[in-house]
Write a protein that holds these residues in place. Structure first.
Motif, short mmCIF file in Angstrom:
data_model
loop_
_atom_site.label_atom_id
_atom_site.label_comp_id
_atom_site.label_asym_id
_atom_site.label_seq_id
_atom_site.Cartn_x
_atom_site.Cartn_y
_atom_site.Cartn_z
N LYS A 1 -121.37 -60.57 -32.84
CA LYS A 1 -121.70 -61.83 -32.12
C LYS A 1 -122.67 -61.62 -31.13
CE LYS A 1 -116.69 -62.81 -31.97
NZ LYS A 1 -115.61 -62.67 -31.32
N PRO A 2 -123.46 -62.57 -30.79
CA PRO A 2 -124.76 -62.50 -29.74
C PRO A 2 -124.45 -61.84 -28.39
CG PRO A 2 -124.89 -64.57 -30.97
CD PRO A 2 -123.62 -64.11 -31.44
N ALA A 3 -123.08 -62.20 -28.12
CA ALA A 3 -122.78 -61.65 -26.68
C ALA A 3 -122.30 -60.21 -26.75
CB ALA A 3 -121.34 -62.51 -26.34
N THR A 4 -121.88 -59.84 -27.95
CA THR A 4 -121.74 -58.30 -28.24
C THR A 4 -123.07 -57.70 -28.38
OG1 THR A 4 -119.85 -58.82 -29.67
CG2 THR A 4 -120.46 -56.63 -29.72
N ILE A 5 -123.94 -58.20 -28.96
CA ILE A 5 -125.38 -57.56 -28.93
C ILE A 5 -125.84 -57.33 -27.47
CG2 ILE A 5 -127.82 -57.85 -29.86
CD1 ILE A 5 -126.53 -59.51 -32.01
N SER B 1 -127.54 -53.80 -23.58
CA SER B 1 -127.48 -53.69 -22.06
C SER B 1 -126.98 -52.57 -21.54
CB SER B 1 -126.81 -55.07 -21.27
OG SER B 1 -127.37 -55.89 -21.57
N ILE B 2 -125.76 -51.89 -22.14
CA ILE B 2 -125.29 -50.58 -21.72
C ILE B 2 -126.01 -49.33 -22.11
CG2 ILE B 2 -123.23 -49.10 -22.45
CD1 ILE B 2 -121.65 -51.40 -22.74
N ALA B 3 -126.86 -49.58 -23.33
CA ALA B 3 -127.60 -48.57 -23.81
C ALA B 3 -128.84 -48.30 -23.05
CB ALA B 3 -128.07 -48.81 -25.21
N LEU B 4 -129.41 -49.77 -22.75
CA LEU B 4 -130.69 -49.44 -21.83
C LEU B 4 -130.41 -48.79 -20.46
CD1 LEU B 4 -132.00 -52.87 -23.20
CD2 LEU B 4 -133.05 -50.43 -23.58
N SER B 5 -129.43 -49.39 -19.87
CA SER B 5 -128.98 -48.70 -18.32
C SER B 5 -128.75 -47.59 -18.51
CB SER B 5 -127.89 -49.76 -17.97
OG SER B 5 -126.64 -49.19 -18.63
N LYS B 6 -128.38 -46.96 -19.61
CA LYS B 6 -128.09 -45.28 -19.78
C LYS B 6 -129.20 -44.52 -20.25
CE LYS B 6 -123.23 -46.00 -19.64
NZ LYS B 6 -122.93 -45.05 -18.46
N SER B 7 -130.30 -45.48 -21.09
CA SER B 7 -131.57 -44.77 -21.53
C SER B 7 -130.91 -43.94 -22.82
CB SER B 7 -132.29 -43.61 -20.51
OG SER B 7 -132.73 -44.51 -19.51
N TRP B 8 -130.07 -44.57 -23.41
CA TRP B 8 -129.65 -44.00 -24.88
C TRP B 8 -130.67 -44.49 -25.70
CZ3 TRP B 8 -123.54 -45.30 -24.42
CH2 TRP B 8 -122.88 -44.47 -23.50
N PRO B 9 -131.04 -43.82 -26.89
CA PRO B 9 -131.87 -44.22 -28.05
C PRO B 9 -131.30 -45.16 -28.84
CG PRO B 9 -131.07 -41.89 -28.33
CD PRO B 9 -130.67 -42.22 -26.84
N ILE B 10 -131.79 -46.01 -29.36
CA ILE B 10 -131.09 -47.25 -30.31
C ILE B 10 -131.91 -47.06 -31.54
CG2 ILE B 10 -130.58 -49.61 -30.49
CD1 ILE B 10 -130.95 -49.84 -27.35
N SER C 1 -113.71 -53.15 -32.45
CA SER C 1 -113.46 -53.78 -31.31
C SER C 1 -112.37 -54.83 -31.44
CB SER C 1 -114.81 -54.06 -30.81
OG SER C 1 -114.70 -55.30 -29.58
N LYS C 2 -111.64 -55.41 -30.47
CA LYS C 2 -110.60 -56.16 -30.56
C LYS C 2 -111.23 -57.62 -30.50
CE LYS C 2 -106.71 -53.36 -28.83
NZ LYS C 2 -105.51 -53.30 -27.68
N SER C 3 -112.45 -57.71 -29.86
CA SER C 3 -113.10 -58.85 -29.61
C SER C 3 -114.22 -59.31 -30.58
CB SER C 3 -113.76 -58.94 -28.12
OG SER C 3 -114.88 -57.91 -28.04
N THR D 1 -119.72 -41.15 -26.45
CA THR D 1 -119.61 -42.57 -26.59
C THR D 1 -120.65 -42.93 -28.04
OG1 THR D 1 -118.83 -43.11 -24.59
CG2 THR D 1 -119.46 -44.82 -25.94
N ALA D 2 -120.26 -43.91 -28.68
CA ALA D 2 -121.32 -44.21 -29.87
C ALA D 2 -120.91 -45.54 -30.15
CB ALA D 2 -121.15 -43.30 -31.03
N TYR D 3 -121.86 -46.54 -30.52
CA TYR D 3 -121.51 -48.01 -31.02
C TYR D 3 -122.42 -47.94 -32.12
CZ TYR D 3 -120.29 -48.65 -25.85
OH TYR D 3 -119.87 -48.60 -24.74
N ILE D 4 -121.91 -48.86 -33.06
CA ILE D 4 -122.18 -49.34 -34.22
C ILE D 4 -122.14 -50.96 -34.35
CG2 ILE D 4 -122.14 -49.59 -36.70
CD1 ILE D 4 -121.49 -46.65 -37.00
N LEU D 5 -123.17 -51.51 -34.29
CA LEU D 5 -123.26 -52.90 -34.42
C LEU D 5 -123.72 -53.32 -35.90
CD1 LEU D 5 -125.62 -53.95 -31.33
CD2 LEU D 5 -123.02 -54.03 -31.78
#
Length: 229
Positions: A117-121, A126-135, A166-168, A181-185
């Motif tokens: 979903k666009p909202a999920t993206i 935003s979380i990744a950029l705020s923490k300076s995590w590589p994407i 994710s439940k959402s 922590t890690a995320y996969i979109l």
């Protein structure tokens, strides 16, 4: 079932060999007729790339028709894939199932979402950029869209390496262990991987690459309308 490939026959059909009219590297128009595909080198290469991806990942096999089953028709979709700046990248061809020929409760019971979903993206980036995590951006080379088995297999596999849905949003997978922590979109065959630690990111890449054929697109700078700088 007997096929050319099972007997090691790789030579092209001579009926079409001399009719390969378009062999240049220019951009071919979207075909409006199956005959145009037969005559066009670019679209034939796109079809071959699609077929090779299915074979490489072992998600496709040609089998006899079982008795008393409904056959779902298939469609070929052709389009021009573009880069983030709108310029041409390559010719794409996909094999998809025709949903109009499916019977609910017989051919399918529930679907697996392939589109994050666009909202999920927005939230995850935003979380990744705020923490300076590589994407990191990856592309699954496994275009199995007739029954979506290939992508379902991906979801099942990441669950074995402790990613949870994710439940959402079913196309968001989350990994948490201690302070890591890690995320996969997942957007069809495009994957965005975000990890809090470089070592964790490399470990996840290694695990997924051992199971699936993938193409590394490098650091993410643009993803479906969202800039990531």
């Amino acid at each position: 079932m007997t096929t050319h490939s099972k007997h090691g026959i790789v030579n092209p059909n001579p009926k079409y060999h001399d009719q390969d009219l378009h062999t240049c590297t220019s951009i071919s128009p979207i075909p409006k007729n199956p005959v145009h595909v037969v005559y066009d080198h670019n679209w034939k290469n796109a079809l071959q790339e699609e077929f090779d991806a299915l074979i490489d990942n072992g998600t496709w096999d040609l089998v006899p028709r079982p008795p008393n089953v409904n056959i779902i028709c298939s469609l070929r979709i052709f389009w021009h894939k573009t880069k983030s700046d709108g310029s041409f990248e390559r010719h794409k061809a996909r094999l998809v199932g025709d949903g109009k020929t499916q019977r609910e409760g017989i051919d399918c019971d529930k679907s697996f979402s392939l589109v994050v979903k666009p909202a999920t993206i927005r939230v995850v980036l935003s979380i990744a950029l705020s923490k300076s995590w590589p994407i990191i951006n990856w592309m699954l080379k496994m275009h199995s869209y007739m029954s979506f088995y290939g992508l379902k297999r991906f979801a099942d596999f990441v669950a074995t390496i402790v990613f949870a849905h994710s439940k959402s949003d079913n196309s968001l997978f989350i990994y948490r262990h201690d302070n890591s922590t890690a995320y996969i979109l997942l957007y069809v065959d495009d994957i965005v991987l975000i990890a809090s630690l470089n070592s964790l990111r490399q470990h996840i890449i290694s695990q997924i690459s051992s199971e699936f054929a993938m193409k590394d697109l490098g650091k993410l700078s643009y993803f479906f309308g969202y800039c990531c700088y």
